[in-house]
Scaffold this active site. Structure first.
Site, PDB file in Angstrom:
ATOM      1  N   GLU A 160      43.455  38.749  36.179  1.00 27.24           N
ATOM      2  CA  GLU A 160      42.885  40.076  36.452  1.00 27.24           C
ATOM      3  C   GLU A 160      43.348  40.607  37.796  1.00 27.24           C
ATOM      4  OE1 GLU A 160      38.634  40.133  35.931  1.00 27.24           O
ATOM      5  OE2 GLU A 160      38.815  39.996  33.751  1.00 27.24           O
TER       6      GLU A 160
ATOM      7  N   GLU B 155      40.583  38.161  27.322  1.00 24.28           N
ATOM      8  CA  GLU B 155      39.229  37.784  27.752  1.00 24.28           C
ATOM      9  C   GLU B 155      38.282  38.934  27.510  1.00 24.28           C
ATOM     10  OE1 GLU B 155      38.687  36.055  31.803  1.00 24.28           O
ATOM     11  OE2 GLU B 155      36.952  37.392  31.936  1.00 24.28           O
TER      12      GLU B 155
HETATM   13  C1  IDC Z   1      32.880  34.290  36.018  1.00 25.69           C
HETATM   14  C2  IDC Z   1      32.026  33.224  35.391  1.00 25.69           C
HETATM   15  C3  IDC Z   1      31.036  32.729  36.382  1.00 25.69           C
HETATM   16  C4  IDC Z   1      31.762  32.289  37.636  1.00 25.69           C
HETATM   17  C5  IDC Z   1      32.670  33.377  38.167  1.00 25.69           C
HETATM   18  C6  IDC Z   1      33.465  32.852  39.340  1.00 25.69           C
HETATM   19  O1  IDC Z   1      31.404  33.719  34.233  1.00 25.69           O
HETATM   20  O2  IDC Z   1      30.290  31.647  35.862  1.00 25.69           O
HETATM   21  O3  IDC Z   1      30.804  31.946  38.639  1.00 25.69           O
HETATM   22  O4  IDC Z   1      33.531  33.803  37.140  1.00 25.69           O
HETATM   23  O5  IDC Z   1      34.548  33.625  39.664  1.00 25.69           O
HETATM   24  C7  IDC Z   1      35.993  38.089  34.756  1.00 25.69           C
HETATM   25  C8  IDC Z   1      36.767  36.910  35.187  1.00 25.69           C
HETATM   26  C9  IDC Z   1      35.982  35.646  34.997  1.00 25.69           C
HETATM   27  C10 IDC Z   1      34.513  35.849  35.263  1.00 25.69           C
HETATM   28  C11 IDC Z   1      33.983  36.844  34.239  1.00 25.69           C
HETATM   29  C12 IDC Z   1      32.466  37.089  34.366  1.00 25.69           C
HETATM   30  O6  IDC Z   1      38.030  36.816  34.549  1.00 25.69           O
HETATM   31  O7  IDC Z   1      36.519  34.677  35.859  1.00 25.69           O
HETATM   32  O8  IDC Z   1      33.873  34.627  35.081  1.00 25.69           O
HETATM   33  N1  IDC Z   1      34.711  38.077  34.368  1.00 25.69           N
HETATM   34  O9  IDC Z   1      32.145  37.632  35.600  1.00 25.69           O
HETATM   35  N2  IDC Z   1      36.410  39.325  34.716  1.00 25.69           N
HETATM   36  C13 IDC Z   1      35.416  40.123  34.347  1.00 25.69           C
HETATM   37  C14 IDC Z   1      34.306  39.352  34.128  1.00 25.69           C
END
Ligand code: IDC
Length: 482
Positions: free
Chosen positions: A308, A400
């Protein structure tokens, strides 16, 4: 009849003149011998759009085994040009085109086939397909244009020439679809037909290693009937940068686990903070050189080079991609590469932009797709509209998404999630859902504590999000085989 020497297949493959002679002789030969006059069969299909097209060519060797081949054909229209190709080296001279084998597909056994392709451009009033092909100089009688049979007094052969691929043996997604490639705006299987892959993403490998074991991956492949496993390897946040060798090995091991179960493996270089992919450029080059070389012989690996990007321009992301892609291609020439988009892979929407910057300035490489991410409780109609608009022009892959808010937590938004999955199904956009883990957050598929046990199949272990996704993923796939 006995006095007529039966032409060997080697003769036929070596000289086009022999093929012509043999066809004439077929009036006197039994039907099976007449078929020996054909040294090769070629199927050429093209998906065309205004000014461009994507061609898919299957070459079947009906003669003796060859070690090295050159396919020849002539474009019917002077405005037709070969652009980026795959699985062969192309040369064009006027309207004449040759495609020469690459290292891994030069050997073709008798009856063996290989599929190559290219993206091209056309400028005339139409984009007609070539109708005649040669393989090592021999005219291929089994081309897309049916050849007029010579006048004959013998009955036509009762069995058709073997131009159709043999039936697939396995029933797994990889056994059926084989090596994938981008054709036009679609993800296509080994038969050149658009398909959709539906599957799940791991959580961060550094945090949930216990969730990826034989039992959980068996459940993903057989109970969920998932087509793919996205392997989310964070780079920061205690990820790859802390121990490149260990994380590379862990990713490779999971690629093997996915392969054993007939699933595609999507290797995600999970950059997030900082959002500028250039911050990790050298790490990306090292990592992708390693995993692409290690997995080059597999037909089920897809590379996602930047999860991202955020806070950076599309031009910066494109520059990054154009430095990482050659590293992958040098090691694994036919693997599809997925490039993240601006604004956390929102095609720019989350930063006030849209897909036009990518449509007008795509990555300069073939066999590339673009990532789109969404979280259903946060991202709704305007995001759906932009994905649909972009998908008509760009090969899109939802690498994702969550059924919940962008935090990864909160309740499932069933209405929005349903609208999203329906849209992806309708457009055949492949997807991976965040996450196949038991983290105590709304986006996790398993209830907390599940990964300490040994049961992953069935619904008792699932959260609301897990239940929703399992129901959507386990419905029958639509994988055309001809
Ligand atoms: C989130 C996980 C969470 C963790 C966090 C850390 O759900 O448990 O603590 O990352 O960075 C993304 C990202 C993905 C995120 C997810 C939700 O690619 O890493 O995971 N998210 O926030 N992009 C949009 C949402």
């Amino acid at each position: 009849m006995r006095n007529i020497p039966r032409p060997t297949r080697r003769h036929l493959l070596a000289a086009g003149a022999a093929a012509t002679l043999a066809l004439g002789a077929s009036t006197l030969l039994p039907a099976t011998n007449a078929m020996a006059a054909t040294g090769c069969a070629v199927t050429y299909t093209a998906n065309s759009w205004t000014g461009g097209f994507s061609a898919n060519i299957t070459i079947r060797n009906l003669g003796d085994a060859v070690d090295g081949w050159t396919l020849g054909f002539t474009f019917p229209d002077p405005g037709q040009r070969v652009g980026q190709g795959w699985s062969a080296t192309y040369q064009q001279n006027g309207q004449s085109v040759t495609a020469q084998n690459v290292s891994y597909n030069g050997s073709l056994a008798t009856g063996g086939s290989t599929t190559i392709g290219f993206n091209g451009t056309w400028t005339g009033g139409s984009n007609p397909s070539p109708t005649s092909f040669t393989l090592n100089g021999t005219v291929c009688a089994g081309s897309t244009t049916p050849t007029t049979p010579p006048p004959t007094t013998t009955p036509p052969p009762s069995t058709p020439p073997p131009t159709t691929p043999p039936p697939t043996t396995g029933q797994t997604p990889v056994a059926i679809n084989g090596q994938l490639r981008v054709c036009g705006v679609n993800l296509c299987n080994q038969y050149g037909r658009p398909i959709q892959l539906r599957g799940m993403s791991t959580h961060g490998l550094q945090w949930f290693p216990q969730c990826y074991n034989d039992a959980s991956l068996d459940a993903l492949a057989t109970d969920w009937r998932s087509d793919l496993l996205r392997i989310a390897m964070y780079v920061q946040e205690d990820g790859y940068e802390t121990n490149p060798t260990a994380f590379t090995n862990r990713v490779n091991a999971l690629v093997d686990e996915a392969s054993e179960r007939g699933m595609y493996a999507l290797i995600d270089f999970h950059t997030l903070t900082p959002g500028d992919p250039m911050y990790n450029l050298e790490r990306a080059k090292t990592f992708f050189a390693d995993v692409a070389a290690r997995n080059a012989d597999k037909n089920n690996v897809i590379y996602e080079i930047a999860n991202e990007p955020n806070g950076v321009s599309w031009q910066t992301i494109k520059n990054y991609a154009e430095q990482v892609i050659p590293v992958i291609r040098a090691n694994d020439p036919d693997g599809i590469v997925i490039v993240g988009t601006r604004g956390w892979s929102s095609l720019g929407v989350s930063e006030g932009g849209n897909a036009t910057e990518v449509i007008n300035n795509p990555v300069n490489a073939g066999n590339v797709m673009y990532a789109f991410h969404f979280y259903a409780a946060s991202h709704k109609d305007n995001y759906r509209a932009e994905l649909e608009r972009a998908a008509a022009r760009l090969p899109m892959f939802v690498t994702e998404f969550g059924t919940v808010s962008y935090t990864g937590d909160g309740g499932v938004d069933t209405a929005s999630s349903t609208a999203w999955v329906d849209l992806m199904d309708r457009l055949k956009i492949s997807y991976a859902n965040w996450t196949y883990s038991d983290k105590a957050e709304g986006s996790a598929a398993f209830k907390p504590g599940t990964c300490n046990g040994s049961t992953y199949a069935g619904t008792a272990v699932l959260t609301e999000s897990g239940n929703f996704m399992r129901n959507r993923i386990r419905t029958p796939d639509d994988f055309p085989t001809s």
